[in-house]
Write a protein that holds these residues in place. Structure first.
Motif, PDB file in Angstrom:
ATOM      1  N   ALA A 138      39.765  56.833  44.541  1.00  0.00           N
ATOM      2  CA  ALA A 138      40.806  56.322  45.431  1.00  0.00           C
ATOM      3  C   ALA A 138      42.156  56.483  44.748  1.00  0.00           C
ATOM      4  CB  ALA A 138      40.546  54.855  45.744  1.00  0.00           C
ATOM      5  N   THR A 139      43.200  56.712  45.531  1.00  0.00           N
ATOM      6  CA  THR A 139      44.544  56.836  44.987  1.00  0.00           C
ATOM      7  C   THR A 139      45.464  55.856  45.703  1.00  0.00           C
ATOM      8  OG1 THR A 139      45.077  58.615  46.546  1.00  0.00           O
ATOM      9  CG2 THR A 139      44.277  59.259  44.359  1.00  0.00           C
ATOM     10  N   ARG A 140      46.509  55.462  44.992  1.00  0.00           N
ATOM     11  CA  ARG A 140      47.414  54.463  45.562  1.00  0.00           C
ATOM     12  C   ARG A 140      48.769  54.568  44.880  1.00  0.00           C
ATOM     13  NH1 ARG A 140      45.430  49.740  48.026  1.00  0.00           N
ATOM     14  NH2 ARG A 140      47.054  48.198  48.497  1.00  0.00           N
ATOM     15  N   VAL A 141      49.828  54.551  45.670  1.00  0.00           N
ATOM     16  CA  VAL A 141      51.178  54.458  45.096  1.00  0.00           C
ATOM     17  C   VAL A 141      51.409  53.002  44.719  1.00  0.00           C
ATOM     18  CG1 VAL A 141      53.640  54.759  45.510  1.00  0.00           C
ATOM     19  CG2 VAL A 141      51.995  56.382  46.506  1.00  0.00           C
ATOM     20  N   ALA A 142      51.733  52.766  43.446  1.00  0.00           N
ATOM     21  CA  ALA A 142      51.896  51.385  42.988  1.00  0.00           C
ATOM     22  C   ALA A 142      52.793  51.332  41.766  1.00  0.00           C
ATOM     23  CB  ALA A 142      50.539  50.760  42.654  1.00  0.00           C
ATOM     24  N   ASP A 143      53.610  50.312  41.715  1.00  0.00           N
ATOM     25  CA  ASP A 143      54.413  49.995  40.546  1.00  0.00           C
ATOM     26  C   ASP A 143      53.538  49.174  39.601  1.00  0.00           C
ATOM     27  OD1 ASP A 143      56.183  48.818  38.684  1.00  0.00           O
ATOM     28  OD2 ASP A 143      57.815  48.761  40.125  1.00  0.00           O
ATOM     29  N   ALA A 144      53.350  49.626  38.380  1.00  0.00           N
ATOM     30  CA  ALA A 144      52.449  48.955  37.447  1.00  0.00           C
ATOM     31  C   ALA A 144      52.890  47.534  37.120  1.00  0.00           C
ATOM     32  CB  ALA A 144      52.341  49.768  36.156  1.00  0.00           C
ATOM     33  N   ARG A 145      54.134  47.208  37.399  1.00  0.00           N
ATOM     34  CA  ARG A 145      54.632  45.859  37.128  1.00  0.00           C
ATOM     35  C   ARG A 145      54.297  44.884  38.245  1.00  0.00           C
ATOM     36  NH1 ARG A 145      60.328  48.674  36.179  1.00  0.00           N
ATOM     37  NH2 ARG A 145      59.449  49.643  38.056  1.00  0.00           N
ATOM     38  N   ALA A 146      53.886  45.408  39.406  1.00  0.00           N
ATOM     39  CA  ALA A 146      53.559  44.560  40.552  1.00  0.00           C
ATOM     40  C   ALA A 146      52.679  45.374  41.490  1.00  0.00           C
ATOM     41  CB  ALA A 146      54.819  44.078  41.269  1.00  0.00           C
ATOM     42  N   VAL A 147      51.379  45.307  41.281  1.00  0.00           N
ATOM     43  CA  VAL A 147      50.424  46.126  42.014  1.00  0.00           C
ATOM     44  C   VAL A 147      49.885  45.340  43.208  1.00  0.00           C
ATOM     45  CG1 VAL A 147      48.278  47.453  41.850  1.00  0.00           C
ATOM     46  CG2 VAL A 147      49.796  47.281  39.860  1.00  0.00           C
ATOM     47  N   ASP A 148      49.913  45.955  44.367  1.00  0.00           N
ATOM     48  CA  ASP A 148      49.455  45.294  45.587  1.00  0.00           C
ATOM     49  C   ASP A 148      47.936  45.404  45.700  1.00  0.00           C
ATOM     50  OD1 ASP A 148      49.357  44.008  48.020  1.00  0.00           O
ATOM     51  OD2 ASP A 148      49.965  45.759  49.184  1.00  0.00           O
ATOM     52  N   LEU A 149      47.256  44.765  44.758  1.00  0.00           N
ATOM     53  CA  LEU A 149      45.802  44.682  44.755  1.00  0.00           C
ATOM     54  C   LEU A 149      45.419  43.260  44.368  1.00  0.00           C
ATOM     55  CD1 LEU A 149      44.820  48.047  42.995  1.00  0.00           C
ATOM     56  CD2 LEU A 149      44.342  47.425  45.377  1.00  0.00           C
ATOM     57  N   PRO A 150      44.241  42.792  44.781  1.00  0.00           N
ATOM     58  CA  PRO A 150      43.872  41.394  44.517  1.00  0.00           C
ATOM     59  C   PRO A 150      43.507  41.137  43.054  1.00  0.00           C
ATOM     60  CG  PRO A 150      42.083  42.539  45.639  1.00  0.00           C
ATOM     61  CD  PRO A 150      43.258  43.486  45.634  1.00  0.00           C
ATOM     62  N   ASP A 151      43.549  39.882  42.667  1.00  0.00           N
ATOM     63  CA  ASP A 151      43.147  39.469  41.325  1.00  0.00           C
ATOM     64  C   ASP A 151      41.720  39.938  41.046  1.00  0.00           C
ATOM     65  OD1 ASP A 151      45.531  38.144  41.506  1.00  0.00           O
ATOM     66  OD2 ASP A 151      44.696  36.128  41.284  1.00  0.00           O
ATOM     67  N   GLY A 152      41.475  40.365  39.818  1.00  0.00           N
ATOM     68  CA  GLY A 152      40.121  40.731  39.409  1.00  0.00           C
ATOM     69  C   GLY A 152      39.506  41.840  40.212  1.00  0.00           C
ATOM     70  N   CYS A 153      40.295  42.831  40.594  1.00  0.00           N
ATOM     71  CA  CYS A 153      39.789  43.895  41.467  1.00  0.00           C
ATOM     72  C   CYS A 153      39.050  44.997  40.710  1.00  0.00           C
ATOM     73  CB  CYS A 153      40.928  44.505  42.277  1.00  0.00           C
ATOM     74  SG  CYS A 153      42.182  45.327  41.273  1.00  0.00           S
ATOM     75  N   ALA A 154      39.132  45.011  39.382  1.00  0.00           N
ATOM     76  CA  ALA A 154      38.471  46.064  38.600  1.00  0.00           C
ATOM     77  C   ALA A 154      37.881  45.461  37.339  1.00  0.00           C
ATOM     78  CB  ALA A 154      39.461  47.162  38.242  1.00  0.00           C
ATOM     79  N   ASP A 155      36.799  46.055  36.877  1.00  0.00           N
ATOM     80  CA  ASP A 155      36.218  45.603  35.606  1.00  0.00           C
ATOM     81  C   ASP A 155      37.132  45.946  34.440  1.00  0.00           C
ATOM     82  OD1 ASP A 155      33.662  44.568  36.558  1.00  0.00           O
ATOM     83  OD2 ASP A 155      33.209  46.650  37.053  1.00  0.00           O
ATOM     84  N   THR A 156      37.595  47.203  34.400  1.00  0.00           N
ATOM     85  CA  THR A 156      38.474  47.667  33.327  1.00  0.00           C
ATOM     86  C   THR A 156      39.762  48.208  33.924  1.00  0.00           C
ATOM     87  OG1 THR A 156      36.598  48.254  31.902  1.00  0.00           O
ATOM     88  CG2 THR A 156      38.710  49.255  31.370  1.00  0.00           C
TER      89      THR A 156
END
Length: 236
Positions: free
Chosen positions: A138-156
């Motif tokens: 999956a790909t997503r445009v995102a600013d690493a300082r404020a990512v529009d993804l939920p808490d705990g969305c990835a293991d690593t």
């Protein structure tokens, strides 16, 4: 014009060594020159994706094999190998993925990967290339300082050669965001340089002491190590 068989990420290092460092190309024109070199290899100037596909394939082949000594691929191959060895769990998020070579390798390793970057054009290129390279991510445009993804969305959560592009306060914001997004592990990797490389857009340098201070500010268990640069690994 460069032949498609010579297209790879080594082109970036060549431009830096032969044009930027001698003062023949201003650092702010580096990206423009790089894109123009890749596009020049396209058989149809109005449809450069075949040239970009060759660029991706040649780079991934070099990273998986024995890269030409002294090139950018040779510098990055051990970094990517170390990153791949540090994955905890199945779901992986990469911040500041750039062309996405690490994310593509992680997807080929069987991980469920989300690759993000602030530059929309780069993310769109990766999204077009990944299926043609047999990689499901999956790909997503995102600013690493404020990512529009939920808490705990990835293991690593990875930030590999990202924070050297940012001032100190923004680096801490990225690390805080990585901690929010990760369930199990945060991996931060940086180059060790005597001075920031302007061609790559670097604005600060790191050493093990700087990485330790970043780790200490998180209040979490962490390790700092050296392997073709510096590594901060925070386990949650």
């Amino acid at each position: 014009m460069i032949g498609a068989d010579r297209l790879s990420n080594d082109l970036a290092g060549w431009l830096d060594r032969t044009l930027v460092r001698p003062g023949l190309l201003p650092p702010e024109r580096f990206e423009e020159a790089f894109v123009a070199c890749v596009a020049s290899a396209a058989t149809d100037p109005d449809a450069p994706d075949d040239a970009w596909l060759a660029f991706y394939r040649n780079t991934l082949d070099a990273l998986a094999g024995v890269p030409e000594p002294g090139g950018t691929n040779a510098e990055m191959a051990p970094v990517h190998a170390r990153a791949r060895s540090l994955v905890a769990g199945h779901d992986v998020l990469e911040l500041g993925c750039c062309f996405g070579f690490l994310s593509l390798q992680l997807a080929r390793d069987g991980h469920r990967v989300t690759a993000t970057d602030l530059t929309a054009g780069t993310v769109d290129l990766l999204a077009r290339m990944a299926p043609r390279l047999g990689a499901d991510l999956a790909t997503r445009v995102a600013d690493a300082r404020a990512v529009d993804l939920p808490d705990g969305c990835a293991d690593t959560v990875f930030a590999v050669h990202l924070v050297e592009h940012l001032p100190e306060a923004e680096c801490d914001a990225v690390v805080a965001e990585m901690l929010r997004l990760a369930r199990r592990r945060v991996v931060l990797a940086v180059p060790f340089e005597d001075r920031p490389n302007p061609a790559w857009g670097h604005v600060r340098v790191f050493d093990t002491g700087v990485l330790r201070r970043i780790g200490e500010r998180t209040g979490r268990p962490f390790t700092v190590s050296e392997h073709h640069g510096g590594w901060l690994v925070i386990d949650l």
